[in-house]
Scaffold this motif. Structure first.
Motif, short mmCIF file in Angstrom:
data_model
loop_
_atom_site.label_atom_id
_atom_site.label_comp_id
_atom_site.label_asym_id
_atom_site.label_seq_id
_atom_site.Cartn_x
_atom_site.Cartn_y
_atom_site.Cartn_z
N ILE A 183 20.73 61.29 36.42
CA ILE A 183 21.93 61.32 37.25
C ILE A 183 22.80 62.51 36.87
O ILE A 183 23.23 62.64 35.72
N ALA A 184 23.04 63.41 37.85
CA ALA A 184 23.82 64.61 37.59
C ALA A 184 25.32 64.28 37.58
O ALA A 184 25.77 63.35 38.24
N ARG A 185 26.09 65.06 36.83
CA ARG A 185 27.53 64.88 36.80
C ARG A 185 28.16 65.42 38.07
O ARG A 185 27.68 66.37 38.67
N LEU B 225 28.20 52.19 50.63
CA LEU B 225 27.05 52.15 49.74
C LEU B 225 26.46 50.73 49.67
O LEU B 225 25.25 50.54 49.80
N LEU B 226 27.32 49.73 49.51
CA LEU B 226 26.84 48.35 49.42
C LEU B 226 26.19 47.89 50.71
O LEU B 226 25.15 47.22 50.70
N ARG C 16 21.16 63.20 46.45
CA ARG C 16 20.81 62.12 47.37
C ARG C 16 21.01 60.76 46.72
O ARG C 16 20.66 60.56 45.56
N LEU C 17 21.53 59.85 47.52
CA LEU C 17 21.69 58.49 47.05
C LEU C 17 20.55 57.59 47.52
O LEU C 17 20.18 56.62 46.84
N PHE C 18 19.99 57.91 48.67
CA PHE C 18 18.95 57.06 49.28
C PHE C 18 17.73 57.88 49.65
O PHE C 18 17.82 59.03 50.07
N GLY D 241 18.41 55.10 45.38
CA GLY D 241 17.90 55.79 44.21
C GLY D 241 18.60 55.31 42.95
O GLY D 241 19.39 54.35 42.99
N GLU D 242 18.36 55.98 41.85
CA GLU D 242 18.92 55.57 40.56
C GLU D 242 20.45 55.58 40.58
O GLU D 242 21.10 54.65 40.11
N LEU D 243 21.02 56.64 41.14
CA LEU D 243 22.48 56.74 41.17
C LEU D 243 23.08 55.68 42.09
O LEU D 243 24.10 55.06 41.74
#
Length: 312
Positions: free
Chosen positions: A2-4, A17-18, A54-56, A66-68
């Motif tokens: 996970i990048a900052r 997101l949820l 990317r989140l998804f 994804g992980e984040l």
């Protein structure tokens, strides 16, 4: 990894997101959020651009977090629960619960347990509203398709918080007018059974194990319907004891079947169980008073020893 990022997500970002995590599709997420699919699509792209990754993952099956996204989702659920709790405090007094609670269960428990428990619950909390879904399909608490589930299972899923209400015992029953005091073996009778919609039901597995050659004469789509058919004299079947005991026209043909015994659980999601409206329903005293009764003594059975399989 996970990048900052310097971006600070808002409550709306977390709600988006949820919704997408729980539904997996733009259309369903949009329906939950009260917007259209294109709005959700643009919002996801905008959020991912601001975060810088990317989140998804976009797949044929839909949007996979994804992980984040998964990590953010854990925090988002806590924020959601805190907001709901705050709204609840503003809507009612210190003791009274208000708002909507969605309960999922089966038709069997709806008639025998849930409905009898509702009157004192709603009397204690007049501002509470209950939405009940009676289905054999597993409704997801993780996706927030329901707030509370009442299910028969050997153990509570690890990702949910469970409260055991009682033990569900099962025995073979027939209509008194059909079976009388006959001592015919169980496989000599006509049988009623759940259809292919319940292939892993304990009574189905038991029947296939101990009576592999038996072919039910009637298949129906729920245990409640099985009980109705047995009561009408259409055949015999394994039934939950608490359900059969509520019907005066049924007679036990076997002792309790250990292979069919399960526990009744009241399940909630760990992030929402402390919300006043959900806690008011989950911990109300009526559940303890209305849980399935124990099986009667063996002297009540008409033919306890007639079939080794039924008495195992």
């Amino acid at each position: 990894m996970i990048a900052r990022t310097q971006y600070k997500p808002t409550a709306d970002d977390l709600a988006l997101l949820l919704a997408l995590m729980r539904t997996g599709t733009l259309a369903e997420a949009a329906q939950r959020l009260g917007v259209d699919s294109s709005t959700v699509f643009r919002a996801v792209q905008r959020l991912e651009k601001r975060i810088g990754q990317r989140l998804f993952e976009r797949t044929r099956r839909g949007y996979l977090p994804g992980e984040l996204a998964s990590a953010l989702g854990t925090h988002a659920e806590r924020v959601e629960a805190a907001l709901e709790g705050a709204r609840g405090e503003l809507q009612c007094g210190s003791e009274e619960a208000s708002g909507l609670v969605r309960v999922t269960t089966t038709d069997t428990f709806l008639q025998a347990l849930v409905l009898p428990a509702l009157e004192p619950l709603l009397a204690a909390h007049p501002q509470l509203r209950v939405d009940i879904t009676a289905t054999n399909e597993m409704v997801s608490l993780t996706r927030r398709d329901a707030d509370i589930a009442l299910r028969a299972t050997k153990r509570a899923p690890e990702h949910l918080v469970g409260r055991q209400l009682g033990t569900v015992q099962v025995a073979v029953y027939g209509a008194t007018r059909l079976v009388g005091r006959s001592r015919k073996p169980l496989d000599a009778w006509r049988w009623v059974a759940p259809d292919e919609g319940l292939p892993e039901h304990p009574t189905v597995r038991w029947r296939r194990k101990f009576y592999p050659k038996l072919s039910p004469a009637l298949l129906v789509n729920s245990i409640g319907a099985v009980a109705d058919a047995v009561e009408q004299g259409l055949g015999i079947a394994p039934l939950p004891v608490f359900l059969a005991q509520q019907r005066q026209g049924l007679r036990a043909l076997s002792e309790p079947i250990p292979e069919c015994e399960t526990d009744l659980w009241l399940l909630t999601h760990p992030e929402s169980r402390h919300l006043r409206r959900i806690a008011a329903v989950a911990h109300h005293r009526t559940w303890a008073e209305a849980h399935p009764t124990n099986f009667p003594s063996s002297s009540a059975y008409q033919a306890a020893a007639q079939s080794p399989a039924a008495a195992r």
